[in-house]
Write a protein that holds these residues in place. Structure first.
Motif, PDB file in Angstrom:
ATOM      1  N   HIS A  63       0.876  -1.090   0.044  1.00 57.51           N
ATOM      2  CA  HIS A  63      -0.254   0.015  -0.236  1.00 57.51           C
ATOM      3  C   HIS A  63       0.829   1.235  -0.124  1.00 57.51           C
ATOM      4  CE1 HIS A  63      -3.409  -2.599   1.938  1.00 57.51           C
ATOM      5  NE2 HIS A  63      -2.920  -3.096   0.835  1.00 57.51           N
ATOM      6  N   ARG A  64       1.989   1.206  -0.826  1.00 51.04           N
ATOM      7  CA  ARG A  64       2.570   2.472  -1.032  1.00 51.04           C
ATOM      8  C   ARG A  64       2.677   2.940  -2.604  1.00 51.04           C
ATOM      9  NH1 ARG A  64       3.768   5.280   3.349  1.00 51.04           N
ATOM     10  NH2 ARG A  64       1.636   4.563   3.475  1.00 51.04           N
ATOM     11  N   ASP A  65       2.872   4.095  -2.665  1.00 47.23           N
ATOM     12  CA  ASP A  65       2.545   4.821  -4.170  1.00 47.23           C
ATOM     13  C   ASP A  65       3.950   4.882  -4.657  1.00 47.23           C
ATOM     14  OD1 ASP A  65       0.949   5.947  -6.063  1.00 47.23           O
ATOM     15  OD2 ASP A  65       2.289   7.519  -5.818  1.00 47.23           O
ATOM     16  N   SER A  66       5.032   5.073  -3.804  1.00 46.86           N
ATOM     17  CA  SER A  66       6.423   5.309  -4.182  1.00 46.86           C
ATOM     18  C   SER A  66       7.118   3.874  -3.720  1.00 46.86           C
ATOM     19  CB  SER A  66       7.030   6.549  -3.533  1.00 46.86           C
ATOM     20  OG  SER A  66       8.208   6.664  -3.561  1.00 46.86           O
ATOM     21  N   VAL A  67       8.014   3.531  -4.875  1.00 45.62           N
ATOM     22  CA  VAL A  67       8.829   2.696  -4.552  1.00 45.62           C
ATOM     23  C   VAL A  67       9.879   2.822  -3.546  1.00 45.62           C
ATOM     24  CG1 VAL A  67      10.614   1.019  -5.839  1.00 45.62           C
ATOM     25  CG2 VAL A  67       8.639   1.651  -6.884  1.00 45.62           C
ATOM     26  N   ALA A  68      10.277   4.323  -3.379  1.00 45.21           N
ATOM     27  CA  ALA A  68      11.430   4.599  -2.258  1.00 45.21           C
ATOM     28  C   ALA A  68      10.909   4.370  -0.998  1.00 45.21           C
ATOM     29  CB  ALA A  68      11.481   6.066  -2.588  1.00 45.21           C
ATOM     30  N   GLU A  69       9.337   4.222  -0.821  1.00 52.59           N
ATOM     31  CA  GLU A  69       8.767   3.807   0.687  1.00 52.59           C
ATOM     32  C   GLU A  69       8.599   2.355   0.895  1.00 52.59           C
ATOM     33  OE1 GLU A  69       8.867   6.217   2.500  1.00 52.59           O
ATOM     34  OE2 GLU A  69       9.547   7.717   1.318  1.00 52.59           O
ATOM     35  N   VAL A  70       8.997   1.579  -0.210  1.00 54.58           N
ATOM     36  CA  VAL A  70       8.918   0.065   0.178  1.00 54.58           C
ATOM     37  C   VAL A  70       9.979  -0.458   1.001  1.00 54.58           C
ATOM     38  CG1 VAL A  70       8.434  -2.140  -0.975  1.00 54.58           C
ATOM     39  CG2 VAL A  70       7.547   0.039  -1.724  1.00 54.58           C
ATOM     40  N   MET A  71       9.784  -0.827   2.109  1.00 58.83           N
ATOM     41  CA  MET A  71      10.898  -1.448   3.047  1.00 58.83           C
ATOM     42  C   MET A  71      11.229  -2.867   2.609  1.00 58.83           C
ATOM     43  SD  MET A  71      11.633   1.252   4.731  1.00 58.83           S
ATOM     44  CE  MET A  71      10.890   2.691   5.080  1.00 58.83           C
ATOM     45  N   LEU A  72      10.274  -3.656   2.378  1.00 57.08           N
ATOM     46  CA  LEU A  72      10.536  -5.076   2.134  1.00 57.08           C
ATOM     47  C   LEU A  72      10.852  -5.433   0.679  1.00 57.08           C
ATOM     48  CD1 LEU A  72       6.975  -6.387   3.581  1.00 57.08           C
ATOM     49  CD2 LEU A  72       9.109  -5.498   4.876  1.00 57.08           C
ATOM     50  N   THR A  73      11.819  -6.554   0.765  1.00 54.62           N
ATOM     51  CA  THR A  73      12.486  -6.882  -0.406  1.00 54.62           C
ATOM     52  C   THR A  73      12.185  -8.436  -1.167  1.00 54.62           C
ATOM     53  OG1 THR A  73      14.466  -7.686   1.078  1.00 54.62           O
ATOM     54  CG2 THR A  73      14.544  -5.385  -0.098  1.00 54.62           C
ATOM     55  N   ASP A  74      11.658  -9.163  -0.072  1.00 56.56           N
ATOM     56  CA  ASP A  74      11.407 -10.485  -0.335  1.00 56.56           C
ATOM     57  C   ASP A  74      10.535 -11.118   0.515  1.00 56.56           C
ATOM     58  OD1 ASP A  74      11.127 -12.864  -2.327  1.00 56.56           O
ATOM     59  OD2 ASP A  74      13.462 -13.195  -2.099  1.00 56.56           O
ATOM     60  N   TRP A  75       9.994 -12.306   0.031  1.00 62.46           N
ATOM     61  CA  TRP A  75       9.287 -13.277   1.033  1.00 62.46           C
ATOM     62  C   TRP A  75       9.193 -14.655   0.683  1.00 62.46           C
ATOM     63  CZ3 TRP A  75       6.590 -10.933  -2.861  1.00 62.46           C
ATOM     64  CH2 TRP A  75       5.509 -11.809  -3.416  1.00 62.46           C
ATOM     65  N   GLU A  76       9.132 -15.424   1.883  1.00 59.84           N
ATOM     66  CA  GLU A  76       8.950 -17.067   1.394  1.00 59.84           C
ATOM     67  C   GLU A  76       8.184 -17.571   2.398  1.00 59.84           C
ATOM     68  OE1 GLU A  76      11.841 -20.662   0.410  1.00 59.84           O
ATOM     69  OE2 GLU A  76      12.515 -19.243   1.546  1.00 59.84           O
ATOM     70  N   ARG A  77       7.161 -18.461   1.970  1.00 60.00           N
ATOM     71  CA  ARG A  77       6.409 -19.329   2.794  1.00 60.00           C
ATOM     72  C   ARG A  77       7.169 -20.597   3.526  1.00 60.00           C
ATOM     73  NH1 ARG A  77       0.725 -20.409   4.106  1.00 60.00           N
ATOM     74  NH2 ARG A  77       0.108 -18.988   2.369  1.00 60.00           N
ATOM     75  N   ARG A  78       7.287 -20.703   4.600  1.00 59.10           N
ATOM     76  CA  ARG A  78       8.144 -21.643   5.303  1.00 59.10           C
ATOM     77  C   ARG A  78       7.023 -22.913   5.862  1.00 59.10           C
ATOM     78  NH1 ARG A  78      12.113 -18.611   9.326  1.00 59.10           N
ATOM     79  NH2 ARG A  78      13.758 -18.187   7.681  1.00 59.10           N
ATOM     80  N   GLU A  79       5.985 -22.518   6.424  1.00 56.20           N
ATOM     81  CA  GLU A  79       5.148 -23.519   6.806  1.00 56.20           C
ATOM     82  C   GLU A  79       3.597 -22.967   6.472  1.00 56.20           C
ATOM     83  OE1 GLU A  79       5.465 -25.581  10.598  1.00 56.20           O
ATOM     84  OE2 GLU A  79       7.879 -25.455  10.321  1.00 56.20           O
ATOM     85  N   ASP A  80       2.600 -23.651   6.994  1.00 60.13           N
ATOM     86  CA  ASP A  80       1.147 -23.205   6.786  1.00 60.13           C
ATOM     87  C   ASP A  80       0.927 -21.549   7.056  1.00 60.13           C
ATOM     88  OD1 ASP A  80       0.410 -25.555   5.730  1.00 60.13           O
ATOM     89  OD2 ASP A  80      -0.696 -26.171   7.205  1.00 60.13           O
ATOM     90  N   HIS A  81       1.432 -21.276   8.062  1.00 58.96           N
ATOM     91  CA  HIS A  81       1.310 -19.983   8.458  1.00 58.96           C
ATOM     92  C   HIS A  81       2.456 -19.271   8.990  1.00 58.96           C
ATOM     93  CE1 HIS A  81      -3.107 -20.256   7.853  1.00 58.96           C
ATOM     94  NE2 HIS A  81      -3.041 -21.463   8.621  1.00 58.96           N
ATOM     95  N   GLN A  82       3.725 -19.440   8.609  1.00 55.93           N
ATOM     96  CA  GLN A  82       5.062 -19.289   9.071  1.00 55.93           C
ATOM     97  C   GLN A  82       5.817 -18.510   7.763  1.00 55.93           C
ATOM     98  OE1 GLN A  82       7.325 -21.725  11.558  1.00 55.93           O
ATOM     99  NE2 GLN A  82       5.506 -22.350  12.611  1.00 55.93           N
ATOM    100  N   PHE A  83       6.210 -17.550   7.842  1.00 54.25           N
ATOM    101  CA  PHE A  83       6.831 -17.019   6.661  1.00 54.25           C
ATOM    102  C   PHE A  83       8.215 -16.239   6.885  1.00 54.25           C
ATOM    103  CE2 PHE A  83       2.438 -16.770   6.216  1.00 54.25           C
ATOM    104  CZ  PHE A  83       2.038 -17.289   5.009  1.00 54.25           C
ATOM    105  N   ALA A  84       8.981 -16.180   5.773  1.00 53.69           N
ATOM    106  CA  ALA A  84      10.437 -15.620   6.011  1.00 53.69           C
ATOM    107  C   ALA A  84      10.342 -14.339   5.128  1.00 53.69           C
ATOM    108  CB  ALA A  84      11.462 -16.398   5.683  1.00 53.69           C
ATOM    109  N   VAL A  85      10.505 -13.111   5.629  1.00 49.47           N
ATOM    110  CA  VAL A  85      10.588 -11.869   4.955  1.00 49.47           C
ATOM    111  C   VAL A  85      11.867 -11.315   4.858  1.00 49.47           C
ATOM    112  CG1 VAL A  85       9.409  -9.713   4.654  1.00 49.47           C
ATOM    113  CG2 VAL A  85       7.892 -11.686   5.185  1.00 49.47           C
ATOM    114  N   THR A  86      12.306 -10.615   4.006  1.00 53.44           N
ATOM    115  CA  THR A  86      13.458  -9.601   4.100  1.00 53.44           C
ATOM    116  C   THR A  86      13.099  -8.209   3.855  1.00 53.44           C
ATOM    117  OG1 THR A  86      13.879 -10.203   1.738  1.00 53.44           O
ATOM    118  CG2 THR A  86      14.996 -11.377   3.527  1.00 53.44           C
ATOM    119  N   ALA A  87      14.011  -7.480   4.532  1.00 53.50           N
ATOM    120  CA  ALA A  87      13.559  -5.842   4.245  1.00 53.50           C
ATOM    121  C   ALA A  87      14.973  -5.369   4.278  1.00 53.50           C
ATOM    122  CB  ALA A  87      12.920  -5.665   5.493  1.00 53.50           C
ATOM    123  N   GLN A  88      14.955  -3.952   4.107  1.00 56.14           N
ATOM    124  CA  GLN A  88      16.375  -3.054   4.080  1.00 56.14           C
ATOM    125  C   GLN A  88      15.675  -1.785   4.462  1.00 56.14           C
ATOM    126  OE1 GLN A  88      18.566  -1.533   0.509  1.00 56.14           O
ATOM    127  NE2 GLN A  88      19.743  -3.335   1.133  1.00 56.14           N
TER     128      GLN A  88
END
Length: 328
Positions: free
Chosen positions: A46-71
């Motif tokens: 829900h950002r209009d500018s790419v410059a305001e996006v903190m997250l860089t990637d994500w991956e599902r590990r289990e049903d409701h557990q996830f790994a997310v990366t940010a910078q």
């Protein structure tokens, strides 16, 4: 599922057709790049500018557990460094984005749905917030629970996060929200939106140094002549707090108001260690919002401030901001 990474897999321009297949294949393989970092789609957070996006990637590990990366960038126009450390509220924005990302990318909430945040809390470890010689890369563990369904669609959930930087926990936090289709949102807000007046005139900012800020543009409190009491200063032109058009005051602005009210109450040394916030109703753009701060009894080496916001006498949000007590 994970975010797409950019890979170049085309032959070098000008390669002669007479080259043998194995030489072409060798050139082809040589041009493969390792995964390159990019942001997740801005629409997912829900950002209009790419410059305001903190997250860089994500991956599902289990049903409701996830790994997310940010910078986190070394410098940001609004989440400015405090005493050489990343602004604690950048952790809140990262937390907010993580929930939005997973709702859309993993739980199938369509883009264009409206989100209503009910609560958000986070704690930071200042020793791991130091601004380094490069952007801060984060690994975030996310666990989702209390999944709410409407018919066969996800209508909201609660989630908890642990953010690590170079293996060290830099922040933890959690939040809960519900989401609704545009037609449902319009029906829910119809009476209010149809009767809404123009946004309030922009009020004068309180002194920046009194609330831990440098630029008057970033001040969200206006003095009203009473100690511990302000009017929320709503500047809809602010490039970060109002990064895209909305019909109500964003939750991140209310968190910033709580932080500024805490600094005004405790002193310029007061940097949040933890924040808990509950949002009771939409904060409207055309109604004055009164911010009040009350210092709570000290507990050990920490002190806290209770911050509330009211419109027309009704509670909009309540937040408790905890800071490290000064050494005396």
């Amino acid at each position: 599922m994970s975010a797409n990474t950019l890979r170049a897999e085309r032959a070098t321009p000008g390669t002669r057709r007479m080259e043998s297949d194995h030489r072409v294949a060798a050139r082809f393989a040589a041009l493969r790049y390792p995964s390159l970092t990019t942001t997740v789609p801005k629409e997912f957070v829900h950002r209009d500018s790419v410059a305001e996006v903190m997250l860089t990637d994500w991956e599902r590990r289990e049903d409701h557990q996830f790994a997310v990366t940010a910078q986190w960038p070394r410098s940001h126009s609004f989440f400015t460094a405090v005493n050489g450390r990343h602004d604690p509220l950048i952790a809140a924005e990262t937390l907010r984005q993580a929930g939005s990302l997973l709702a859309h990318a993993e739980y199938g909430v369509p883009l264009g749905h409206h989100f209503l945040m009910w609560d958000l809390s986070f704690t930071v470890w200042p020793e791991h917030l130091l601004v380094g010689s490069a952007s801060a890369s984060l690994d975030i563990d996310v666990v989702c629970s209390d999944i709410k369904m409407r018919r066969e669609n996800v209508a909201g959930f609660r989630y908890q996060t642990v953010m690590r930087r170079a293996g060290h926990v830099v922040a933890t936090g959690g939040a809960s929200f519900t989401c609704m289709a545009p037609r449902v949102y319009q029906r829910l807000r119809a009476d209010r939106l149809n009767s809404a007046g123009p946004p309030l005139p922009l009020t004068a900012p309180t002194a920046p140094q009194s609330v831990g800020r440098v630029s008057p543009m970033d001040i969200v409190l206006s003095p009203v002549g009473q100690e511990g009491r302000w009017q929320l200063r709503v500047d809809t032109r602010h490039p970060v707090l109002f990064e895209h058009p909305v019909d109500h005051i964003p939750g991140m602005m209310l968190l910033e108001a709580a932080r500024q009210a805490t600094v005004a109450t405790m002193g310029e040394w007061a940097t949040p260690l933890s924040v808990t916030a509950e949002f009771s109703r939409y904060a409207e753009l055309d109604t004055p919002c009164v911010i009040e701060a009350r210092r709570l009894p000290r507990t050990g080496h920490e002190e806290s401030v209770d911050v509330t916001g009211h419109q027309n006498g009704e509670l909009v949000f309540r937040s408790t901001v905890t800071v490290a007590a000064p050494v005396v």
